[in-house]
Design a protein around this motif. Structure first.
Motif, PDB file in Angstrom:
ATOM      1  N   ILE A  97       0.840  -1.163   0.015  1.00  0.00           N
ATOM      2  CA  ILE A  97      -0.051  -0.261   0.286  1.00  0.00           C
ATOM      3  C   ILE A  97       0.903   1.459  -0.022  1.00  0.00           C
ATOM      4  O   ILE A  97       1.827   1.376   0.902  1.00  0.00           O
ATOM      5  N   ASP A 143      -2.342   5.147  -2.908  1.00  0.00           N
ATOM      6  CA  ASP A 143      -3.625   4.319  -2.493  1.00  0.00           C
ATOM      7  C   ASP A 143      -4.208   5.133  -1.296  1.00  0.00           C
ATOM      8  O   ASP A 143      -5.350   5.130  -1.510  1.00  0.00           O
ATOM      9  N   THR A 269      -8.609   8.932  -0.560  1.00  0.00           N
ATOM     10  CA  THR A 269      -8.422   7.643  -1.377  1.00  0.00           C
ATOM     11  C   THR A 269      -9.146   8.031  -2.459  1.00  0.00           C
ATOM     12  O   THR A 269      -9.853   8.841  -2.809  1.00  0.00           O
ATOM     13  N   ARG A 278      -6.217  -1.750   1.296  1.00  0.00           N
ATOM     14  CA  ARG A 278      -6.203  -0.216   1.528  1.00  0.00           C
ATOM     15  C   ARG A 278      -7.233   0.056   2.696  1.00  0.00           C
ATOM     16  O   ARG A 278      -7.010   0.789   3.535  1.00  0.00           O
TER      17      ARG A 278
END
Length: 291
Positions: A97, A143, A269, A278
């Motif tokens: 991530i 992410d 996001t 995530r």
């Protein structure tokens, strides 16, 4: 590649499905469209190439020799596309991530806590991308971004993480013996400022201090102004979550804190991306902020 000579991909996809199933109806069910749509696409391809590609064969359809050559090539091409797509999806599910965060928040808030995330989720890798500049989540393949401000950023999903009102701090030795009840009591002292944020200047000015008339030393980053304050060189203004561990350890004393600030750290996001790993990390961030 000259795309002007190539029919629409929708028509090619419809023909490939019809040739594979030997039926317009079965192709329609496969692609979730109508029988008429499949037939229209096939006729459009026949008009484009000027020759028959499929013909009636009893109650079904069969492919002409010319159509067979095209359908075989399309099946191979669509298979390659599917394989490449699946490979990328597999990579996105297993890759680390990528988290964009300011260096100050990374060093002073996130890093002291990240060990607990690793302990809870050893299977999830986290790659920190510390930067002072704003990142583009799509362009930079980020992410999660933790951004400081009032919110309202376009094109992203934004969730408040924690309040980030300002606090004026200094080393105990620098203000020893001085009575401080409000920010204006700090007039005449040395201010240690960084040039990366403007919000703290508005807060200081709103409390009756004109920095143009004060002794101000500028630093390129908040970390440097913070270290100068730790050395007893003056007063610095920091976001409350950054200053909190220094106040708790006794390195700083809190001189004045902003009340009811609309400034916060936010989790950003990409709304179009589905990522279970995530979401696990975001849930952990919010848990850490509330604890």
């Amino acid at each position: 590649m000259n795309w002007n000579d190539i029919p629409s991909l929708a028509a090619l996809r419809a023909f490939e499905a019809a040739a594979r199933h030997g039926s317009f109806s079965a192709a329609a069910r496969d692609l979730n469209v109508t029988h008429a749509a499949i037939a229209q696409h096939v006729r459009a391809l026949e008009d484009h190439f000027g020759q028959s590609l499929m013909q009636r064969d009893g109650r079904g359809m069969s492919v002409t020799p010319e159509g067979r050559a095209l359908s075989d090539s399309l099946s191979e091409a669509f298979g390659l596309i599917a394989t490449a797509s699946h490979d990328l999806l597999d990579q996105s599910q297993t890759r680390a991530i990528r988290v964009a965060v300011t260096p100050s928040l990374a060093a002073n808030w996130l890093m002291p806590r990240i060990g607990s995330f690793w302990n809870q989720h050893p299977e999830i890798e986290v790659e920190l991308v510390p930067a002072m500049t704003l990142v583009d989540l799509r362009r930079d393949n980020i992410d999660v971004a933790i951004r400081y401000g009032k919110g309202g950023w376009a094109g992203v999903s934004s969730t408040p993480l924690m309040p980030a009102g300002h606090v004026a701090v200094a080393a105990p030795s620098y203000v020893e013996g001085r009575k401080i009840d409000c920010l204006s009591d700090l007039k005449g002292l040395r201010w240690l400022m960084d040039g990366t944020r403007s919000e703290e200047r508005f807060w200081i000015c709103a409390n009756g201090i004109d920095l143009d008339e004060e002794c101000v030393t500028m630093f390129p980053t908040g970390q440097l102004s913070r270290e100068a304050a730790r050395a007893g060189l003056g007063i610095t203004v920091q976001p409350a979550p950054i200053a909190a561990p220094y106040i708790a350890s006794g390195a700083f004393v809190e001189l004045c804190a902003e009340q009811d600030s609309d400034i916060a750290y936010h989790i950003l996001t990409r709304p179009e991306v589905i990522s279970p790993t995530r979401d696990i990390f975001v849930k952990w961030l919010r848990s850490e902020a509330t604890s």
